[in-house]
Design an enzyme around this catalytic site. Structure first.
Site, PDB file in Angstrom:
ATOM      1  NE  ARG A 162     148.717  51.332  33.958  1.00 32.43           N
ATOM      2  CZ  ARG A 162     149.865  51.508  34.390  1.00 32.43           C
ATOM      3  NH1 ARG A 162     150.999  50.487  33.963  1.00 32.43           N
ATOM      4  NH2 ARG A 162     150.365  52.550  34.797  1.00 32.43           N
ATOM      5  CE  LYS A 164     126.780  46.269  28.588  1.00 29.41           C
ATOM      6  NZ  LYS A 164     125.357  46.880  28.425  1.00 29.41           N
ATOM      7  CD  GLU A 185     118.663  39.946  32.486  1.00 32.90           C
ATOM      8  OE1 GLU A 185     118.405  40.169  31.375  1.00 32.90           O
ATOM      9  OE2 GLU A 185     118.957  40.796  33.393  1.00 32.90           O
ATOM     10  CE  LYS A 193     125.262  39.489  27.642  1.00 33.43           C
ATOM     11  NZ  LYS A 193     125.315  39.916  29.206  1.00 33.43           N
ATOM     12  CD  GLU A 238     124.778  48.798  25.193  1.00 31.08           C
ATOM     13  OE1 GLU A 238     124.790  47.870  26.071  1.00 31.08           O
ATOM     14  OE2 GLU A 238     124.591  49.881  25.284  1.00 31.08           O
ATOM     15  NE  ARG A 293     126.755  43.626  25.636  1.00 31.29           N
ATOM     16  CZ  ARG A 293     127.799  43.217  26.265  1.00 31.29           C
ATOM     17  NH1 ARG A 293     128.902  43.453  25.868  1.00 31.29           N
ATOM     18  NH2 ARG A 293     127.759  42.983  27.684  1.00 31.29           N
ATOM     19  CG  ASN A 341     120.365  47.875  27.361  1.00 31.48           C
ATOM     20  OD1 ASN A 341     121.025  47.232  28.001  1.00 31.48           O
ATOM     21  ND2 ASN A 341     120.961  48.700  26.541  1.00 31.48           N
ATOM     22  CG  HIS A 390     117.840  45.590  31.329  1.00 34.31           C
ATOM     23  ND1 HIS A 390     117.123  44.436  30.874  1.00 34.31           N
ATOM     24  CD2 HIS A 390     118.465  44.989  32.181  1.00 34.31           C
ATOM     25  CE1 HIS A 390     117.834  43.422  30.994  1.00 34.31           C
ATOM     26  NE2 HIS A 390     118.728  43.739  32.071  1.00 34.31           N
ATOM     27  CG  HIS A 444     118.713  49.005  35.328  1.00 32.75           C
ATOM     28  ND1 HIS A 444     119.670  49.308  34.505  1.00 32.75           N
ATOM     29  CD2 HIS A 444     118.909  47.735  35.870  1.00 32.75           C
ATOM     30  CE1 HIS A 444     120.559  48.196  34.115  1.00 32.75           C
ATOM     31  NE2 HIS A 444     119.962  47.330  35.257  1.00 32.75           N
ATOM     32  CG  HIS A 481     119.072  42.989  37.757  1.00 33.73           C
ATOM     33  ND1 HIS A 481     119.147  44.146  37.484  1.00 33.73           N
ATOM     34  CD2 HIS A 481     119.200  42.259  36.689  1.00 33.73           C
ATOM     35  CE1 HIS A 481     119.451  44.236  36.295  1.00 33.73           C
ATOM     36  NE2 HIS A 481     119.491  43.073  35.708  1.00 33.73           N
TER      37      HIS A 481
HETATM   38  N1  LIG Z   1     127.198  42.407  33.614  1.00 37.24           N
HETATM   39  C1  LIG Z   1     126.184  41.841  33.193  1.00 37.24           C
HETATM   40  O1  LIG Z   1     126.255  42.102  32.003  1.00 37.24           O
HETATM   41  C2  LIG Z   1     125.013  41.868  34.102  1.00 37.24           C
HETATM   42  C3  LIG Z   1     123.757  41.394  33.220  1.00 37.24           C
HETATM   43  C4  LIG Z   1     122.611  41.372  34.052  1.00 37.24           C
HETATM   44  C5  LIG Z   1     122.808  41.313  35.371  1.00 37.24           C
HETATM   45  N2  LIG Z   1     123.911  41.964  35.864  1.00 37.24           N
HETATM   46  C6  LIG Z   1     123.837  42.386  37.477  1.00 37.24           C
HETATM   47  O2  LIG Z   1     123.848  41.167  38.017  1.00 37.24           O
HETATM   48  C7  LIG Z   1     123.177  41.405  39.370  1.00 37.24           C
HETATM   49  C8  LIG Z   1     122.027  40.584  39.713  1.00 37.24           C
HETATM   50  O3  LIG Z   1     122.610  39.119  39.726  1.00 37.24           O
HETATM   51  P1  LIG Z   1     122.061  37.736  40.384  1.00 37.24           P
HETATM   52  O4  LIG Z   1     120.634  37.706  40.230  1.00 37.24           O
HETATM   53  O5  LIG Z   1     122.693  36.586  40.139  1.00 37.24           O
HETATM   54  O6  LIG Z   1     122.175  38.161  41.798  1.00 37.24           O
HETATM   55  P2  LIG Z   1     123.152  37.891  43.147  1.00 37.24           P
HETATM   56  O7  LIG Z   1     124.545  37.864  42.707  1.00 37.24           O
HETATM   57  O8  LIG Z   1     123.000  38.808  44.074  1.00 37.24           O
HETATM   58  O9  LIG Z   1     122.731  36.378  43.464  1.00 37.24           O
HETATM   59  C9  LIG Z   1     121.385  36.346  44.033  1.00 37.24           C
HETATM   60  C10 LIG Z   1     121.319  35.627  45.252  1.00 37.24           C
HETATM   61  O10 LIG Z   1     121.470  33.878  45.213  1.00 37.24           O
HETATM   62  C11 LIG Z   1     122.272  33.680  45.910  1.00 37.24           C
HETATM   63  N3  LIG Z   1     123.136  32.571  45.416  1.00 37.24           N
HETATM   64  C12 LIG Z   1     124.283  32.783  44.229  1.00 37.24           C
HETATM   65  N4  LIG Z   1     124.414  31.327  44.004  1.00 37.24           N
HETATM   66  C13 LIG Z   1     123.568  30.557  44.631  1.00 37.24           C
HETATM   67  C14 LIG Z   1     123.643  29.146  44.600  1.00 37.24           C
HETATM   68  N5  LIG Z   1     124.253  28.401  43.624  1.00 37.24           N
HETATM   69  N6  LIG Z   1     122.874  28.459  45.621  1.00 37.24           N
HETATM   70  C15 LIG Z   1     121.927  29.339  46.294  1.00 37.24           C
HETATM   71  N7  LIG Z   1     122.170  30.658  46.450  1.00 37.24           N
HETATM   72  C16 LIG Z   1     122.812  31.171  45.600  1.00 37.24           C
HETATM   73  C17 LIG Z   1     123.448  34.940  46.405  1.00 37.24           C
HETATM   74  O11 LIG Z   1     124.119  34.793  47.414  1.00 37.24           O
HETATM   75  C18 LIG Z   1     122.369  36.080  46.383  1.00 37.24           C
HETATM   76  O12 LIG Z   1     121.736  36.048  47.651  1.00 37.24           O
HETATM   77  C19 LIG Z   1     122.881  42.762  39.409  1.00 37.24           C
HETATM   78  O13 LIG Z   1     123.685  43.410  40.121  1.00 37.24           O
HETATM   79  C20 LIG Z   1     122.819  43.000  38.011  1.00 37.24           C
HETATM   80  O14 LIG Z   1     123.169  44.418  37.968  1.00 37.24           O
HETATM   81  C21 LIG Z   1     124.949  42.307  35.280  1.00 37.24           C
END
Ligand SMILES: NC(=O)c1ccc[n+]([C@@H]2O[C@H](COP(=O)([O-])OP(=O)(O)OC[C@H]3O[C@@H](n4cnc5c(N)ncnc54)[C@H](O)[C@@H]3O)[C@@H](O)[C@H]2O)c1
Length: 352
Positions: free
Chosen positions: A114, A136, A178, A217, A227, A232, A236, A239, A243, A254
């Site tokens: 939990r 999130k 972003e 942020k 939200e 918040r 989006n 997005h 998305h 993404h």
């Molecule tokens: N929770 C939230 O508020 C929120 C906000 C925006 C996006 N997201 C989510 O985040 C995800 C996208 O995140 P992302 O763009 O970081 O993608 P990711 O986590 O897939 O990372 C992108 C790539 O970079 C590589 N990588 C990571 N760190 C590295 C480093 N220091 N050196 C070399 N390679 C590295 C990873 O292995 C991967 O191949 C999506 O799933 C999206 O929905 C969440």
């Protein structure tokens, strides 16, 4: 190095931000029972560092790199390994990686017994400026993005821009998606981006903007964690369309789809007369600087069917957050047919 605080009704998260933050803060975590979640690419690059700071015997779950890993199967596997490793209620999940790792590890931390402690150590630009802050968490299911998730604030975020030095250029571009979004919501960030158009991917510049983006942020999340008052929702921007395109085509990442979504939504704002003049030109220029070429899509109108099911909509109308003027955005609610028509027109215009 600076600290930023996110204060919500239930928790206070501290974000340690700046070059050297990992060195300064990570070793303190060793005092707790830790469970690390990372991905295959990050593990290859940094397992040595993780072992030297946390010790080789710290349990670790490594998911395959990429969005496809953000699924319920991996979520259950993480929880299973936490149980097998004897994690107790006071343990701490360390999410070490990009947004994918942060989202799935955050959800595992929220569910295990939990809810256990959570520390985010974001290693991508996108995760540092956006996903690691705000609580999130989610996984995707049956092709629906982020459909299983919860709000679960990390106690600490260690955002060290030094990790960005190993990040491929393309991932830097994703993070810039972003960052530009934040720039459209915050005039100071926009000014910085405009003034530094020629060095947007420069690591020194990114170090500077990581802080201002996290601060933006953090302020939004502090004022509207779940939200509820609309603030918040502004995050989006880009997005709704981004998305939907990500789900429909899925070839880019993404952040790239967010940037493409921002371009399409800017054009919708222009058609509505909400955004125009020099500001709209500046925004477009910034987006094109990062994307080089904004793509057109065959069958783009199908995105409207996906956008209608977006969690942000509270009716059959599609909610789109669009840029308005420096530091301000607006919400448009579109019916499906109008949205389809706009997407088709914008895509056709891009084909020339
Ligand atoms: N929770 C939230 O508020 C929120 C906000 C925006 C996006 N997201 C989510 O985040 C995800 C996208 O995140 P992302 O763009 O970081 O993608 P990711 O986590 O897939 O990372 C992108 C790539 O970079 C590589 N990588 C990571 N760190 C590295 C480093 N220091 N050196 C070399 N390679 C590295 C990873 O292995 C991967 O191949 C999506 O799933 C999206 O929905 C969440």
């Amino acid at each position: 190095m600076q600290d930023i605080t996110v204060k919500t009704a239930t928790v206070q998260s501290v974000i340690h931000c700046g070059a050297g933050a990992f060195e300064s803060y990570a070793h303190r975590l060793k005092e707790r029972q830790l469970f690390i979640v990372t991905d295959s690419t990050v593990n290859k690059l940094y397992s040595h560092l993780l072992n030297s700071v946390f010790g080789e015997s710290t349990p670790k779950f490594v998911i395959a790199a990429g969005e496809k890993s953000k699924n319920t199967r991996n979520l259950l596997a993480i929880l299973q390994k936490m149980l097998e490793s004897g994690m107790h209620r006071n343990c701490c999940v360390v999410a070490f990686g990009g947004g994918v790792v942060g989202d799935i590890a955050g959800l595992a931390a929220a569910l295990y017994m939990r809810g256990v402690h959570l520390v985010q150590i974001p290693t991508t630009l996108l995760a540092q400026v956006d996903s690691s802050v705000g609580g999130k968490t989610a996984v995707d299911m049956d092709g629906v993005k982020n459909v299983i998730g919860t709000f679960y604030q990390p106690e600490e975020v260690i955002a060290d821009p030094r990790f960005l030095s190993t990040l491929p250029k393309r991932e830097i571009r994703c993070g810039l998606g972003e960052i530009i979004k934040h720039g459209l919501l915050n005039a100071e960030i926009f000014k910085k981006l405009k003034e530094n158009e020629k060095r947007l991917t420069n690591l020194e510049f990114l170090e500077e903007v990581v802080y201002s983006n996290i601060a933006h942020k953090a302020k939004v999340v502090t004022e509207d964690e779940k939200e509820t008052n609309g603030l918040r929702k502004t995050l989006n921007l880009g997005h709704t369309t981004g998305h939907a395109l990500e789900l429909l085509y899925g070839k880019l990442s993404h952040g790239e789809y967010v940037l493409i979504g921002t371009y399409y939504e800017l054009q919708i704002a222009r058609k509505y007369g909400i955004c125009g003049g020099q500001y709209a030109k500046d925004v477009e220029k910034l987006i094109c600087k990062v994307l080089k070429k904004v793509p057109s899509f065959d069958g783009i109108e199908r995105a409207a069917d996906l956008a209608v099911h977006d969690k942000k909509n509270d009716s059959e109308l599609i909610s789109v957050i669009v840029p308005k003027c420096e530091g301000e955005c607006a919400e448009i609610k579109l019916n499906k047919e109008d949205y389809k028509q706009y997407l088709r027109q914008i895509s056709d215009n891009l084909r020339g």
